[in-house]
Design an enzyme around this catalytic site. Structure first.
Site, PDB file in Angstrom:
ATOM      1  N   SER A   1       0.880  -1.181   0.000  1.00  0.00           N
ATOM      2  CA  SER A   1       0.000   0.000   0.000  1.00  0.00           C
ATOM      3  C   SER A   1       0.906   1.215   0.000  1.00  0.00           C
ATOM      4  O   SER A   1       2.055   1.137   0.449  1.00  0.00           O
ATOM      5  CB  SER A   1      -0.859   0.006   1.269  1.00  0.00           C
ATOM      6  OG  SER A   1      -1.522   1.236   1.392  1.00  0.00           O
TER       7      SER A   1
ATOM      8  N   TYR B   1      -2.209   0.384  10.883  1.00  0.00           N
ATOM      9  CA  TYR B   1      -2.225  -0.193   9.526  1.00  0.00           C
ATOM     10  C   TYR B   1      -0.954   0.213   8.785  1.00  0.00           C
ATOM     11  O   TYR B   1      -0.274  -0.629   8.183  1.00  0.00           O
ATOM     12  CB  TYR B   1      -3.469   0.311   8.775  1.00  0.00           C
ATOM     13  CG  TYR B   1      -3.551  -0.173   7.339  1.00  0.00           C
ATOM     14  CD1 TYR B   1      -3.907  -1.478   7.047  1.00  0.00           C
ATOM     15  CD2 TYR B   1      -3.273   0.694   6.278  1.00  0.00           C
ATOM     16  CE1 TYR B   1      -3.987  -1.926   5.727  1.00  0.00           C
ATOM     17  CE2 TYR B   1      -3.353   0.267   4.956  1.00  0.00           C
ATOM     18  CZ  TYR B   1      -3.707  -1.044   4.685  1.00  0.00           C
ATOM     19  OH  TYR B   1      -3.772  -1.480   3.379  1.00  0.00           O
TER      20      TYR B   1
HETATM   21  N1  LIG Z   1      -8.565  -1.274  -0.486  1.00  0.00           N
HETATM   22  C1  LIG Z   1      -7.579  -0.412  -0.328  1.00  0.00           C
HETATM   23  O1  LIG Z   1      -7.759   0.819  -0.275  1.00  0.00           O
HETATM   24  C2  LIG Z   1      -6.165  -0.924  -0.284  1.00  0.00           C
HETATM   25  C3  LIG Z   1      -5.143  -0.031  -0.585  1.00  0.00           C
HETATM   26  C4  LIG Z   1      -3.836  -0.479  -0.546  1.00  0.00           C
HETATM   27  C5  LIG Z   1      -3.569  -1.787  -0.200  1.00  0.00           C
HETATM   28  N2  LIG Z   1      -4.579  -2.636   0.096  1.00  0.00           N
HETATM   29  C6  LIG Z   1      -4.244  -4.002   0.484  1.00  0.00           C
HETATM   30  O2  LIG Z   1      -4.806  -4.879  -0.457  1.00  0.00           O
HETATM   31  C7  LIG Z   1      -4.961  -6.160   0.118  1.00  0.00           C
HETATM   32  C8  LIG Z   1      -6.346  -6.705  -0.219  1.00  0.00           C
HETATM   33  O3  LIG Z   1      -7.323  -5.900   0.398  1.00  0.00           O
HETATM   34  P1  LIG Z   1      -8.703  -5.517  -0.296  1.00  0.00           P
HETATM   35  O4  LIG Z   1      -8.743  -4.045  -0.400  1.00  0.00           O
HETATM   36  O5  LIG Z   1      -8.916  -6.338  -1.499  1.00  0.00           O
HETATM   37  O6  LIG Z   1      -9.720  -5.885   0.879  1.00  0.00           O
HETATM   38  P2  LIG Z   1     -10.827  -7.033   1.019  1.00  0.00           P
HETATM   39  O7  LIG Z   1     -11.768  -7.017  -0.111  1.00  0.00           O
HETATM   40  O8  LIG Z   1     -11.351  -6.881   2.403  1.00  0.00           O
HETATM   41  O9  LIG Z   1      -9.961  -8.365   0.916  1.00  0.00           O
HETATM   42  C9  LIG Z   1      -9.138  -8.810   1.950  1.00  0.00           C
HETATM   43  C10 LIG Z   1      -8.857 -10.270   1.720  1.00  0.00           C
HETATM   44  O10 LIG Z   1      -7.930 -10.721   2.708  1.00  0.00           O
HETATM   45  C11 LIG Z   1      -8.473 -11.892   3.317  1.00  0.00           C
HETATM   46  N3  LIG Z   1      -8.023 -11.966   4.703  1.00  0.00           N
HETATM   47  C12 LIG Z   1      -8.167 -11.041   5.673  1.00  0.00           C
HETATM   48  N4  LIG Z   1      -7.638 -11.501   6.822  1.00  0.00           N
HETATM   49  C13 LIG Z   1      -7.169 -12.745   6.559  1.00  0.00           C
HETATM   50  C14 LIG Z   1      -6.528 -13.734   7.344  1.00  0.00           C
HETATM   51  N5  LIG Z   1      -6.261 -13.547   8.632  1.00  0.00           N
HETATM   52  N6  LIG Z   1      -6.187 -14.901   6.742  1.00  0.00           N
HETATM   53  C15 LIG Z   1      -6.459 -15.117   5.432  1.00  0.00           C
HETATM   54  N7  LIG Z   1      -7.055 -14.231   4.647  1.00  0.00           N
HETATM   55  C16 LIG Z   1      -7.417 -13.053   5.219  1.00  0.00           C
HETATM   56  C17 LIG Z   1      -9.984 -11.734   3.206  1.00  0.00           C
HETATM   57  O11 LIG Z   1     -10.609 -12.999   3.195  1.00  0.00           O
HETATM   58  P3  LIG Z   1     -11.364 -13.700   4.426  1.00  0.00           P
HETATM   59  O12 LIG Z   1     -12.059 -12.639   5.195  1.00  0.00           O
HETATM   60  O13 LIG Z   1     -12.275 -14.664   3.722  1.00  0.00           O
HETATM   61  O14 LIG Z   1     -10.303 -14.401   5.212  1.00  0.00           O
HETATM   62  C18 LIG Z   1     -10.095 -11.135   1.820  1.00  0.00           C
HETATM   63  O15 LIG Z   1     -10.045 -12.133   0.840  1.00  0.00           O
HETATM   64  C19 LIG Z   1      -4.692  -5.977   1.604  1.00  0.00           C
HETATM   65  O16 LIG Z   1      -3.388  -6.397   1.904  1.00  0.00           O
HETATM   66  C20 LIG Z   1      -4.809  -4.483   1.804  1.00  0.00           C
HETATM   67  O17 LIG Z   1      -4.042  -4.033   2.900  1.00  0.00           O
HETATM   68  C21 LIG Z   1      -5.887  -2.235   0.057  1.00  0.00           C
END
Ligand SMILES: NC(=O)c1ccc[n+]([C@@H]2O[C@H](COP(=O)([O-])OP(=O)(O)OC[C@H]3O[C@@H](n4cnc5c(N)ncnc54)[C@H](OP(=O)(O)O)[C@@H]3O)[C@@H](O)[C@H]2O)c1
Length: 252
Positions: free
Chosen positions: A130, A143
């Site tokens: 991120s 975070y």
């Molecule tokens: N959205 C943003 O603004 C943003 C920006 C920069 C970076 N990111 C990063 O992008 C990545 C994906 O996030 P997203 O935005 O796509 O959010 P999301 O839709 O909430 O997806 C998060 C994913 O991580 C899984 N997860 C969470 N905790 C877990 C655990 N303890 N063990 C295994 N799986 C787990 C969730 O699945 P389950 O709940 O089924 O386990 C889900 O598949 C993250 O690393 C986040 O920090 C997001």
């Protein structure tokens, strides 16, 4: 790939499957993983990446089926909204266990497969980090700390694996609208709300990093890459601005 049950992980799994990859989908919500696996012809592994024992057991099962791995995407992640003064102490620890250590445990446990993949023509580790890995805004302190640690891990892993045939890529998205991170409804800054993107754009960046051998990718490039550069060059100036971004009252 971890975190495949929604958001960026789900979009990336779809894109990789379109390009002919067979994906092992890892997360905790089995129903969501099964639906996606049926759709794209993938495999399901239910695992909490913050639990090292569970990750090692998952890796053993995966390596039995796939001795050679071409790509590991460390994407599973969770938010931790609130300043260090307000955030729940258990959340401070949990976000480190999942966002940072989850990727470390997965990489270590799947390394034998990545080595076979490297011998087979090359393999890749993509760490989904991120822009919060380079800039620490007050309302996302815990975070941002987890993402700073994850970026350090990714960069040092790249150096450690140099010359092995395993390439390491860091992908740094800005704000992305997803289930876990519903940015549009919560961002206080109207300016930042204009730069919220959607998961398929990040999926393209992940695949592009692998296909073009890019070490570090910021998506979208503007304005986030410039923000990261300013943070490195003029931290004193940035310190005046990192307080301007906040979440809307009651939305955290
Ligand atoms: N959205 C943003 O603004 C943003 C920006 C920069 C970076 N990111 C990063 O992008 C990545 C994906 O996030 P997203 O935005 O796509 O959010 P999301 O839709 O909430 O997806 C998060 C994913 O991580 C899984 N997860 C969470 N905790 C877990 C655990 N303890 N063990 C295994 N799986 C787990 C969730 O699945 P389950 O709940 O089924 O386990 C889900 O598949 C993250 O690393 C986040 O920090 C997001």
């Amino acid at each position: 790939m971890t975190g495949a049950s929604s958001g960026i992980g789900e979009a990336t799994a779809r894109l990789l499957a379109e390009k002919g990859w067979r994906c092992v989908l890892v997360a905790r919500r089995e129903d969501r993983l099964r639906t996606l696996a049926d759709e794209i012809g993938g495999e399901v592994e239910v695992c909490d990446v913050g639990d090292r024992g569970a990750v090692e057991a998952m890796a053993e099962r995966v390596l039995e089926r796939h001795p050679a791995i071409g790509l590991l995407l460390n994407n599973a992640g969770m938010p931790a909204r609130g300043t260090f003064l307000t955030v729940d102490p258990d959340l401070v620890r949990r976000v480190i266990e999942v966002n940072y250590l989850g990727g470390v445990w997965c990489t270590r446990a799947l390394l034998p497969g990545l080595k076979w993949g490297a011998a087979d023509g090359g393999s890749h580790v993509v760490n989904l980090i991120s822009v919060a890995g380079t800039v620490a805004l007050a309302p996302a302190g815990a975070y941002a700390s987890s993402k700073h640690a994850q970026l350090a891990f990714s960069r040092s892993l790249a150096a450690a694996l140099k010359g092995t045939g395993i390439q390491v890529h860091s992908v740094l998205p800005g704000f992305v609208e997803t289930e876990g991170f519903p940015q549009k409804g919560v961002l206080g800054s109207r300016l930042l709300s204009r730069f919220v993107i959607h998961p398929p754009r990040v999926a393209e960046a992940v695949v592009g990093a692998v296909e073009k051998g890019k070490r570090e990718v910021t998506v979208p490039w503007f304005p986030y890459r410039q923000i990261s550069i300013l943070q490195a060059l003029v931290p004193g100036l940035m310190a005046r601005f990192v307080g301007v971004s906040d979440y809307r009252p009651g939305s955290v």
